[in-house]
Write an enzyme that holds these catalytic residues in place. Structure first.
Site, PDB file in Angstrom:
ATOM      1  N   ASN A   1       0.808  -1.234   0.000  1.00 52.91           N
ATOM      2  CA  ASN A   1       0.000   0.000   0.000  1.00 52.91           C
ATOM      3  C   ASN A   1       0.836   1.277   0.000  1.00 52.91           C
ATOM      4  O   ASN A   1       0.490   2.251  -0.654  1.00 52.91           O
ATOM      5  CB  ASN A   1      -0.988  -0.014   1.176  1.00 52.91           C
ATOM      6  CG  ASN A   1      -0.294   0.007   2.515  1.00 52.91           C
ATOM      7  OD1 ASN A   1       0.745  -0.614   2.703  1.00 52.91           O
ATOM      8  ND2 ASN A   1      -0.857   0.730   3.449  1.00 52.91           N
TER       9      ASN A   1
ATOM     10  N   GLY B   1       2.101  -5.932   7.308  1.00 51.26           N
ATOM     11  CA  GLY B   1       1.183  -6.568   6.366  1.00 51.26           C
ATOM     12  C   GLY B   1      -0.072  -7.004   7.088  1.00 51.26           C
ATOM     13  O   GLY B   1      -0.395  -6.498   8.172  1.00 51.26           O
TER      14      GLY B   1
ATOM     15  N   THR C   1      -1.068 -13.002   7.710  1.00 52.61           N
ATOM     16  CA  THR C   1       0.343 -13.251   7.347  1.00 52.61           C
ATOM     17  C   THR C   1       1.231 -13.104   8.572  1.00 52.61           C
ATOM     18  O   THR C   1       2.178 -13.882   8.763  1.00 52.61           O
ATOM     19  CB  THR C   1       0.795 -12.284   6.229  1.00 52.61           C
ATOM     20  OG1 THR C   1      -0.196 -12.239   5.223  1.00 52.61           O
ATOM     21  CG2 THR C   1       2.117 -12.702   5.625  1.00 52.61           C
TER      22      THR C   1
ATOM     23  N   GLU D   1       3.644  -5.283  12.368  1.00 61.57           N
ATOM     24  CA  GLU D   1       2.700  -4.167  12.166  1.00 61.57           C
ATOM     25  C   GLU D   1       1.587  -4.694  11.281  1.00 61.57           C
ATOM     26  O   GLU D   1       1.806  -4.923  10.088  1.00 61.57           O
ATOM     27  CB  GLU D   1       3.409  -2.991  11.481  1.00 61.57           C
ATOM     28  CG  GLU D   1       4.540  -2.391  12.283  1.00 61.57           C
ATOM     29  CD  GLU D   1       4.064  -1.726  13.557  1.00 61.57           C
ATOM     30  OE1 GLU D   1       2.898  -1.306  13.615  1.00 61.57           O
ATOM     31  OE2 GLU D   1       4.862  -1.657  14.502  1.00 61.57           O
TER      32      GLU D   1
ATOM     33  N   CYS E   1      -3.175   1.691   6.352  1.00 62.37           N
ATOM     34  CA  CYS E   1      -3.565   0.959   7.567  1.00 62.37           C
ATOM     35  C   CYS E   1      -4.178   1.889   8.604  1.00 62.37           C
ATOM     36  O   CYS E   1      -4.856   1.430   9.517  1.00 62.37           O
ATOM     37  CB  CYS E   1      -2.358   0.241   8.150  1.00 62.37           C
ATOM     38  SG  CYS E   1      -0.965   1.340   8.406  1.00 62.37           S
TER      39      CYS E   1
ATOM     40  N   GLU F   1       7.369   0.542  16.043  1.00 62.62           N
ATOM     41  CA  GLU F   1       8.386   1.111  15.176  1.00 62.62           C
ATOM     42  C   GLU F   1       8.544   2.584  15.541  1.00 62.62           C
ATOM     43  O   GLU F   1       7.826   3.105  16.386  1.00 62.62           O
ATOM     44  CB  GLU F   1       7.975   0.963  13.713  1.00 62.62           C
ATOM     45  CG  GLU F   1       7.889  -0.486  13.264  1.00 62.62           C
ATOM     46  CD  GLU F   1       7.673  -0.641  11.767  1.00 62.62           C
ATOM     47  OE1 GLU F   1       6.795   0.048  11.218  1.00 62.62           O
ATOM     48  OE2 GLU F   1       8.382  -1.464  11.149  1.00 62.62           O
TER      49      GLU F   1
HETATM   50  P1  NDP Z   1       0.114  -9.270   3.189  1.00 64.86           P
HETATM   51  O1  NDP Z   1       0.141  -9.735   4.588  1.00 64.86           O
HETATM   52  O2  NDP Z   1      -0.621 -10.064   2.196  1.00 64.86           O
HETATM   53  O3  NDP Z   1       1.596  -9.133   2.627  1.00 64.86           O
HETATM   54  C1  NDP Z   1       2.598  -8.371   3.258  1.00 64.86           C
HETATM   55  C2  NDP Z   1       3.957  -8.901   2.833  1.00 64.86           C
HETATM   56  O4  NDP Z   1       4.119 -10.213   3.341  1.00 64.86           O
HETATM   57  C3  NDP Z   1       4.100  -9.015   1.327  1.00 64.86           C
HETATM   58  O5  NDP Z   1       5.437  -8.726   0.964  1.00 64.86           O
HETATM   59  C4  NDP Z   1       3.758 -10.463   1.102  1.00 64.86           C
HETATM   60  O6  NDP Z   1       4.242 -10.960  -0.109  1.00 64.86           O
HETATM   61  C5  NDP Z   1       4.431 -11.101   2.294  1.00 64.86           C
HETATM   62  N1  NDP Z   1       3.957 -12.432   2.616  1.00 64.86           N
HETATM   63  C6  NDP Z   1       2.814 -13.061   2.218  1.00 64.86           C
HETATM   64  N2  NDP Z   1       2.763 -14.319   2.726  1.00 64.86           N
HETATM   65  C7  NDP Z   1       3.875 -14.485   3.477  1.00 64.86           C
HETATM   66  C8  NDP Z   1       4.385 -15.547   4.274  1.00 64.86           C
HETATM   67  N3  NDP Z   1       3.741 -16.705   4.379  1.00 64.86           N
HETATM   68  N4  NDP Z   1       5.544 -15.352   4.937  1.00 64.86           N
HETATM   69  C9  NDP Z   1       6.197 -14.191   4.855  1.00 64.86           C
HETATM   70  N5  NDP Z   1       5.783 -13.131   4.088  1.00 64.86           N
HETATM   71  C10 NDP Z   1       4.629 -13.293   3.415  1.00 64.86           C
HETATM   72  O7  NDP Z   1      -0.394  -7.777   3.240  1.00 64.86           O
HETATM   73  P2  NDP Z   1      -0.723  -6.834   2.013  1.00 64.86           P
HETATM   74  O8  NDP Z   1       0.491  -6.682   1.169  1.00 64.86           O
HETATM   75  O9  NDP Z   1      -1.998  -7.294   1.392  1.00 64.86           O
HETATM   76  O10 NDP Z   1      -0.950  -5.429   2.758  1.00 64.86           O
HETATM   77  C11 NDP Z   1      -2.150  -5.055   3.309  1.00 64.86           C
HETATM   78  C12 NDP Z   1      -2.158  -5.319   4.801  1.00 64.86           C
HETATM   79  O11 NDP Z   1      -1.084  -4.655   5.429  1.00 64.86           O
HETATM   80  C13 NDP Z   1      -3.414  -4.791   5.472  1.00 64.86           C
HETATM   81  O12 NDP Z   1      -3.877  -5.745   6.383  1.00 64.86           O
HETATM   82  C14 NDP Z   1      -2.929  -3.559   6.203  1.00 64.86           C
HETATM   83  O13 NDP Z   1      -3.685  -3.205   7.320  1.00 64.86           O
HETATM   84  C15 NDP Z   1      -1.551  -3.974   6.583  1.00 64.86           C
HETATM   85  N6  NDP Z   1      -0.731  -2.813   6.865  1.00 64.86           N
HETATM   86  C16 NDP Z   1      -0.386  -2.552   8.168  1.00 64.86           C
HETATM   87  C17 NDP Z   1       0.345  -1.423   8.474  1.00 64.86           C
HETATM   88  C18 NDP Z   1       0.761  -1.126   9.881  1.00 64.86           C
HETATM   89  O14 NDP Z   1       1.637  -0.279  10.070  1.00 64.86           O
HETATM   90  N7  NDP Z   1       0.202  -1.773  10.871  1.00 64.86           N
HETATM   91  C19 NDP Z   1       0.756  -0.475   7.431  1.00 64.86           C
HETATM   92  C20 NDP Z   1       0.359  -0.859   6.114  1.00 64.86           C
HETATM   93  C21 NDP Z   1      -0.362  -1.995   5.849  1.00 64.86           C
HETATM   94  P3  NDP Z   1       3.234 -10.994  -1.388  1.00 64.86           P
HETATM   95  O15 NDP Z   1       2.959  -9.586  -1.739  1.00 64.86           O
HETATM   96  O16 NDP Z   1       3.977 -11.708  -2.414  1.00 64.86           O
HETATM   97  O17 NDP Z   1       2.008 -11.741  -0.915  1.00 64.86           O
END
Ligand code: NDP
Length: 480
Positions: A150, A226, A230, A248, A282, A461
């Site tokens: 994002n 993420g 995940t 996070e 987020c 963080e």
């Molecule tokens: P994901 O959890 O799908 O992915 C985040 C990262 O993790 C990506 O690089 C993804 O790779 C990777 N990933 C996926 N599966 C695994 C695994 N099994 N082991 C290790 N890494 C893995 O999140 P999104 O990218 O869809 O982002 C959206 C989410 O992030 C929302 O829930 C949002 O709230 C959260 N978010 C939280 C923030 C915070 O500060 N708390 C800030 C911004 C977002 P790939 O892309 O290839 O799947």
């Protein structure tokens, strides 16, 4: 068509499998580059490079590491136009937003930690009259950084910069959906002369590259941003290895509007906090709670302003909302709008996908959507949608809105609008949330702790919190 490469041991290399993944521009719905479909073999190479580089990097002075980080910050500024364009194309976000928010912040992250490391100090405790203790903070070794799509470069650098500043070597994975600015960052690191192996970027799917980072026994710490599901997988992989984790995760943030608020500020900022970056931040306030005496007034003005937002080509300066990041995510957001209707909600504006003409006719666009009439406890109001959808819910008392706000499994951020200091403090203290904004939203000071409670994460963080995370304490006691 560009083929992105992994950045390992200071060089660009192809994935060992020779396989690539299509990278789609969500504003036009077409492939525009290819990224490595890397796997655990590529992660192993990156870990070996990082391990080899670690002793020398950890032994450099804070001044030397600072100089590298400041050089990278300055090169991000130099290439800001190119980076902003890449971010907009990769993610679908408006180019103006990429310029004003994402890229400036990426440079600021390197600048912040490039200077913060110069001000870090160690503690000592005098155990009168027998001993002196002093506490060292040593870099951990090879650390993993995994980030989402994002705010691609913004969040990627928010992890990498403190990790490097503290003297660690990094194996990092950007989201496979938005890899381009991470790739450009590796070009910048080469130009900055960052020693080989200090930073390594492996591109590919989360279940392959991300999971391999999470499971690798030679990576004792992982900083992850993420989704909550995940985060759970990473915690499951990391726990038996006793990995240090910073997680996070997702959110379902309340935006609470009291009757005595500054109406203009509350409504104008709520439009921003609902729909900036297509609602894919987020910290966006997806549940808006409005005190009954001003419910109708707020609703009418909010909906009027949302209807004025322009969904358009992200490269056009007057587009307020660009494309949703992917077809899959667009379908997910639309499915939640359908769910909201089934749960008894009324769509006040939006609710559909947008068909643009010309260049973007096959892009993934959604109308900014406002829904009312739902229970605060229904799925639409409990699950993270992470798109341009908000709900409006009336409330009577402080106690009632605190109950609603705290009812989800999440606890990342919250916003309160009131001119009454007592109400502001009382509600802020009662909310189960890592971050509370009063009469503002996304007003960031990089020194402050950032993170969530409950299913929104683990650890903090920001500021010295991140430097603490990326170091291991060692206490040394000298008997006098
Ligand atoms: P994901 O959890 O799908 O992915 C985040 C990262 O993790 C990506 O690089 C993804 O790779 C990777 N990933 C996926 N599966 C695994 C695994 N099994 N082991 C290790 N890494 C893995 O999140 P999104 O990218 O869809 O982002 C959206 C989410 O992030 C929302 O829930 C949002 O709230 C959260 N978010 C939280 C923030 C915070 O500060 N708390 C800030 C911004 C977002 P790939 O892309 O290839 O799947």
């Amino acid at each position: 068509m560009e083929y992105i490469k992994n950045y390992t041991d200071g060089k660009f290399i192809s994935p060992i499998s020779g396989k690539y993944i299509e990278n789609i521009n969500p504003a036009i719905g077409e492939i525009y580059s290819y990224i490595p479909d890397a796997d655990e073999q590529d992660v192993a190479l990156a870990v070996a490079a990082a391990k080899a580089a670690f002793p020398a990097w950890a032994a450099t002075s804070a001044q030397v590491r600072s100089a590298f980080l400041l050089k990278i910050a300055s090169l991000i500024d130099t290439y800001s136009e190119k980076l902003a364009l890449a971010e907009s194309i990769d993610n679908g976000k408006p180019l103006e937003l990429a310029k004003t928010m994402d890229i400036g912040r990426a440079a600021a992250n390197f600048h912040f930690y490039g200077t913060a490391i110069l001000h870090e100090s160690s503690e000592s405790h005098f155990t009168s009259p027998t001993a002196i203790n002093y506490t060292l903070r040593k870099p951990i070794g090879v650390v993993g950084c995994i980030s989402p799509w994002n705010l691609p470069l913004y969040l990627f650098t928010w992890k990498i910069a403190p990790a490097l500043a503290a003297g660690n070597c990094v194996v990092a994975k950007p989201s496979e959906i938005t890899p381009m600015t991470a790739y450009l960052l590796s070009e910048i690191c080469i130009e900055a002369g960052l020693p080989k192996g200090v930073l390594n970027l492996v591109h590919g799917y989360g279940h392959k590259v991300g999971q391999a980072i999470a499971e690798n026994p030679e990576i004792p710490a992982i900083s992850f941003t993420g989704g909550t599901a995940t985060g759970k997988k990473i915690a499951l992989a990391g726990a038996p290895l006793f990995k240090k984790l910073s997680l996070e995760l997702g959110g379902k943030n309340p935006n609470i509007i009291f009757s005595d608020c500054n109406f203009e500020n509350a409504v104008a900022t709520s439009v921003r906090s609902s729909f900036t970056n297509q609602g894919q931040i987020c910290l966006c306030g997806s549940r808006i709670f409005i005190q009954k005496p001003i419910y109708e007034k707020f609703k009418n003005e909010f909906v009027r302003r949302v209807k004025l937002l322009k969904v358009g080509d992200p490269l056009q300066a007057d587009s307020d909302l660009g494309a949703t990041v992917s077809k899959q995510h667009k379908d997910k957001v639309l499915s939640y709008i359908e769910l909201a209707k089934q749960e008894g909600g009324t769509v006040l504006t939006g609710g559909k996908d947008v068909k643009l003409q010309g260049r973007c006719e096959n892009g993934y666009f959604i109308e900014p959507t406002v829904i009312e009439g739902l229970s605060p406890y229904c799925r639409t109001n409990q699950e993270e949608i992470f798109g341009s959808v908000v709900t409006l819910t009336p409330f009577e008392s402080e106690e009632e809105v605190i109950r609603y706000a705290n009812s989800t499994p999440y606890g990342l951020s919250a916003t309160i609008w009131t001119e009454n200091l007592n109400t502001a403090h009382h509600v802020a203290h009662a909310l189960e949330s890592g971050i509370v904004w009063i009469n503002c939203w996304l007003l960031r000071d990089l020194r402050t702790p950032f993170g969530g409670v409950k299913n929104s994460g683990l650890g903090r963080e920001g500021g010295f919190e991140a430097l603490k995370f990326f170091t291991e304490e060692k206490n040394i006691c000298i008997k006098l």
